[in-house]
Design an enzyme around this catalytic site. Structure first.
Site, PDB file in Angstrom:
ATOM      1  N   ASP A  46     -26.093 -78.028   3.828  1.00  0.00           N
ATOM      2  CA  ASP A  46     -26.441 -77.012   5.341  1.00  0.00           C
ATOM      3  C   ASP A  46     -27.643 -76.632   5.057  1.00  0.00           C
ATOM      4  OD1 ASP A  46     -24.998 -76.475   7.480  1.00  0.00           O
ATOM      5  OD2 ASP A  46     -25.717 -74.397   7.017  1.00  0.00           O
ATOM      6  N   TYR A  51     -34.862 -72.172   9.333  1.00  0.00           N
ATOM      7  CA  TYR A  51     -34.369 -71.509   8.401  1.00  0.00           C
ATOM      8  C   TYR A  51     -36.004 -70.987   7.566  1.00  0.00           C
ATOM      9  CZ  TYR A  51     -29.471 -72.058   9.169  1.00  0.00           C
ATOM     10  OH  TYR A  51     -28.009 -71.777   9.568  1.00  0.00           O
ATOM     11  N   LYS A  80     -30.325 -78.820  11.684  1.00  0.00           N
ATOM     12  CA  LYS A  80     -29.864 -78.001  13.266  1.00  0.00           C
ATOM     13  C   LYS A  80     -30.924 -78.221  13.972  1.00  0.00           C
ATOM     14  CE  LYS A  80     -26.596 -75.316  11.051  1.00  0.00           C
ATOM     15  NZ  LYS A  80     -27.739 -74.423  10.311  1.00  0.00           N
ATOM     16  N   HIS A 113     -27.683 -76.355  17.360  1.00  0.00           N
ATOM     17  CA  HIS A 113     -28.212 -75.363  16.846  1.00  0.00           C
ATOM     18  C   HIS A 113     -26.994 -73.546  17.547  1.00  0.00           C
ATOM     19  CE1 HIS A 113     -29.328 -72.559  13.361  1.00  0.00           C
ATOM     20  NE2 HIS A 113     -28.320 -72.021  13.296  1.00  0.00           N
TER      21      HIS A 113
HETATM   22  N1  LIG Z   1     -24.888 -71.784  12.406  1.00  0.00           N
HETATM   23  C1  LIG Z   1     -24.880 -71.120  12.323  1.00  0.00           C
HETATM   24  O1  LIG Z   1     -25.475 -70.725  13.952  1.00  0.00           O
HETATM   25  C2  LIG Z   1     -25.256 -70.301  11.197  1.00  0.00           C
HETATM   26  C3  LIG Z   1     -24.950 -70.982  10.167  1.00  0.00           C
HETATM   27  N2  LIG Z   1     -25.309 -69.821   8.798  1.00  0.00           N
HETATM   28  C4  LIG Z   1     -24.895 -71.145   7.223  1.00  0.00           C
HETATM   29  O2  LIG Z   1     -23.682 -70.316   6.855  1.00  0.00           O
HETATM   30  C5  LIG Z   1     -24.370 -70.436   5.598  1.00  0.00           C
HETATM   31  C6  LIG Z   1     -23.629 -68.962   4.902  1.00  0.00           C
HETATM   32  O3  LIG Z   1     -23.375 -67.926   5.983  1.00  0.00           O
HETATM   33  P1  LIG Z   1     -24.581 -66.859   5.624  1.00  0.00           P
HETATM   34  O4  LIG Z   1     -24.512 -66.043   6.308  1.00  0.00           O
HETATM   35  O5  LIG Z   1     -25.059 -67.173   4.848  1.00  0.00           O
HETATM   36  O6  LIG Z   1     -23.258 -65.802   4.719  1.00  0.00           O
HETATM   37  P2  LIG Z   1     -22.099 -65.895   3.595  1.00  0.00           P
HETATM   38  O7  LIG Z   1     -21.174 -65.486   3.903  1.00  0.00           O
HETATM   39  O8  LIG Z   1     -22.461 -66.881   2.464  1.00  0.00           O
HETATM   40  O9  LIG Z   1     -23.197 -65.257   2.699  1.00  0.00           O
HETATM   41  C7  LIG Z   1     -24.291 -65.640   1.684  1.00  0.00           C
HETATM   42  C8  LIG Z   1     -23.748 -63.714   0.438  1.00  0.00           C
HETATM   43  O10 LIG Z   1     -23.677 -63.724  -0.269  1.00  0.00           O
HETATM   44  C9  LIG Z   1     -23.534 -63.651  -2.041  1.00  0.00           C
HETATM   45  N3  LIG Z   1     -22.825 -64.112  -2.512  1.00  0.00           N
HETATM   46  C10 LIG Z   1     -22.582 -65.569  -2.728  1.00  0.00           C
HETATM   47  N4  LIG Z   1     -21.972 -66.117  -3.577  1.00  0.00           N
HETATM   48  C11 LIG Z   1     -21.428 -64.886  -4.018  1.00  0.00           C
HETATM   49  C12 LIG Z   1     -20.666 -64.525  -4.461  1.00  0.00           C
HETATM   50  N5  LIG Z   1     -19.321 -65.841  -5.782  1.00  0.00           N
HETATM   51  N6  LIG Z   1     -20.257 -62.590  -5.372  1.00  0.00           N
HETATM   52  C13 LIG Z   1     -20.726 -62.315  -5.138  1.00  0.00           C
HETATM   53  N7  LIG Z   1     -22.205 -62.269  -3.533  1.00  0.00           N
HETATM   54  C14 LIG Z   1     -22.011 -63.906  -3.460  1.00  0.00           C
HETATM   55  C15 LIG Z   1     -25.278 -64.098  -1.278  1.00  0.00           C
HETATM   56  O11 LIG Z   1     -26.329 -63.601  -2.475  1.00  0.00           O
HETATM   57  P3  LIG Z   1     -26.872 -64.005  -3.220  1.00  0.00           P
HETATM   58  O12 LIG Z   1     -27.448 -65.354  -3.028  1.00  0.00           O
HETATM   59  O13 LIG Z   1     -28.023 -64.145  -4.208  1.00  0.00           O
HETATM   60  O14 LIG Z   1     -26.118 -64.665  -4.151  1.00  0.00           O
HETATM   61  C16 LIG Z   1     -25.081 -63.151  -0.035  1.00  0.00           C
HETATM   62  O15 LIG Z   1     -26.316 -62.400  -0.226  1.00  0.00           O
HETATM   63  C17 LIG Z   1     -25.759 -69.858   5.962  1.00  0.00           C
HETATM   64  O16 LIG Z   1     -25.979 -70.369   5.154  1.00  0.00           O
HETATM   65  C18 LIG Z   1     -26.143 -70.890   6.783  1.00  0.00           C
HETATM   66  O17 LIG Z   1     -26.887 -72.080   6.359  1.00  0.00           O
HETATM   67  C19 LIG Z   1     -25.143 -68.442   9.014  1.00  0.00           C
HETATM   68  C20 LIG Z   1     -24.989 -68.311  10.023  1.00  0.00           C
HETATM   69  C21 LIG Z   1     -24.870 -69.029  11.397  1.00  0.00           C
HETATM   70  C1  LIG Z   2     -28.344 -68.447  10.701  1.00  0.00           C
HETATM   71  C2  LIG Z   2     -28.475 -69.067  11.914  1.00  0.00           C
HETATM   72  O1  LIG Z   2     -28.378 -69.818  11.619  1.00  0.00           O
HETATM   73  C3  LIG Z   2     -28.981 -68.135  12.755  1.00  0.00           C
HETATM   74  C4  LIG Z   2     -28.828 -67.007  13.024  1.00  0.00           C
HETATM   75  O2  LIG Z   2     -28.737 -68.962  14.241  1.00  0.00           O
END
Ligand SMILES: NC(=O)C1=CN([C@@H]2O[C@H](COP(=O)(O)OP(=O)(O)OC[C@H]3O[C@@H](n4cnc5c(N)ncnc54)[C@H](OP(=O)(O)O)[C@@H]3O)[C@@H](O)[C@H]2O)C=CC1
Ligand SMILES: CC(=O)C(C)=O
Length: 317
Positions: A46, A51, A80, A113
């Site tokens: 994704d 980003y 997106k 997005h």
């Molecule tokens: N369409 C939109 O507007 C949005 C889309 N997204 C998408 O969704 C994805 C996921 O959401 P996101 O907000 O990043 O957050 P997540 O809920 O996926 O959490 C990510 C965090 O969790 C940690 N983590 C991952 N796996 C573990 C584990 N097994 N144990 C402990 N900690 C863990 C990561 O640390 P580390 O990297 O150090 O492992 C990071 O700090 C985004 O990256 C993006 O691609 C997100 C927000 C908005």
């Molecule tokens: C993380 C993300 O996709 C946002 C904030 O739009």
């Protein structure tokens, strides 16, 4: 390990139910993360223009295709359209830039997005002197109409939306020639999106769950805010099942028929997050986790408050 599951869209295309999120993965680390994910067996990544790391994601994909680890046709790559490119005449150019960044000929899925547009042509978060984001009033219906021809042009296999509320989905469906395949929204036990999921499902639209682990690394997180992964009730379920809380949170989405895209930049956690195909949550555990909902939103997009299309201000869901 049991086989990774996939979800079928109304248009017949399938998407791996579990993908790797890439928001906040720094350019210097995302290439390693995506390479590790592809080696482990992830086939769904994704991405998003905003980003700022699509080039490095593209380098990782290109390297793994070259090594023979994966073929392009076995991958599912999403990106997106950012809010500053909602003007219909900007949409195709934005996609072409993303394709160039990712070194791809086509995307499997391109999402709008957010429903709200920002002032075109400059910064991705165009702020005035007081720091307030400058809005654009482009209606997302016109943006959608510019997304549709991208499918026929062979540049994207499917199109979808992200962060649309129920009223916005309904409004879009009235004009859509091509229906969105998915609505990608924040979803986890504190904001389980049951109503929006049922609403979308009834219209043939799958839900993709973002921030499924509670986004602990979101830039605006405060130290005293509750951490989803530290919730003792979730910990108790995970301990009883001999799984990590993250694995339970990922399985929670898969068992509800959702697509889920946890982010990690750490190869060990990327691997552990993929080890979710050898167990299922019971109906009792799903029901129990459903009771944890508290309308707890971690990604409120506060900079868009006051925009007529900001999705979290008017409709109930
Ligand atoms: N369409 C939109 O507007 C949005 C889309 N997204 C998408 O969704 C994805 C996921 O959401 P996101 O907000 O990043 O957050 P997540 O809920 O996926 O959490 C990510 C965090 O969790 C940690 N983590 C991952 N796996 C573990 C584990 N097994 N144990 C402990 N900690 C863990 C990561 O640390 P580390 O990297 O150090 O492992 C990071 O700090 C985004 O990256 C993006 O691609 C997100 C927000 C908005
Ligand atoms: C993380 C993300 O996709 C946002 C904030 O739009």
């Amino acid at each position: 390990m049991a086989k990774a599951t996939s979800v079928k869209f109304y248009n017949g295309k399938t998407i791996p139910a579990l993908g790797l999120g890439t928001w906040k993965s720094k350019p210097g680390e995302v290439e390693l993360a995506v390479k590790a994910a592809l080696d482990i067996g992830y086939r769904h990544i994704d991405c998003a223009y905003v980003y700022g790391n699509e080039k490095e994601v593209g380098d990782a994909i290109a390297a793994k295709i070259k090594e023979g680890v994966v073929k392009r046709e076995d991958l599912f790559i999403t990106s997106k359209l950012w809010n500053t490119f909602h003007q219909p005449e900007l949409v195709k150019g934005a996609l072409l830039q993303t394709l160039e960044n990712l070194q791809l000929q086509y995307l499997d899925l391109y999402l709008v997005h957010w429903p709200q547009a920002y002032k075109e042509g400059g910064d991705l978060f165009p702020a005035d002197e007081s720091g307030k984001i400058q809005f654009s009033d482009v209606d997302y219906l016109y943006t959608w109409k510019a997304m549709e021809p991208l499918v026929g042009a062979g540049l994207v296999r499917s199109i979808g939306i992200s962060n649309f509320n129920s009223g916005q989905v309904e409004r879009l469906l009235k004009v859509a020639t091509i229906k969105p395949v998915t609505n990608q929204v924040e979803c986890h036990p504190y904001l389980n999106q049951k109503k929006l999921q049922e609403f979308c499902e009834a219209r043939g639209i799958k839900l993709t769950a973002y921030s499924p682990l509670g986004s602990p690394d979101r830039p605006w997180a405060k130290p005293d805010e509750p951490q989803l992964m530290d919730d003792p009730k979730l910990k108790a379920i995970a301990d009883r099942l001999g799984k990590t809380v993250a694995q339970v949170l990922i399985r929670y989405q898969i068992d509800r028929g959702n697509i889920v895209i946890p982010k990690s930049a750490n190869p060990a956690r990327i691997a552990s997050n993929f080890q979710v195909f050898d167990f299922k949550l019971s109906d009792e555990d799903l029901k129990l986790i459903n009771t944890f909902d508290c309308n707890g939103r971690f990604v409120p997009m506060t900079g868009s408050f006051g925009h007529q299309y900001h999705p979290f201000e008017n409709d109930e869901f």
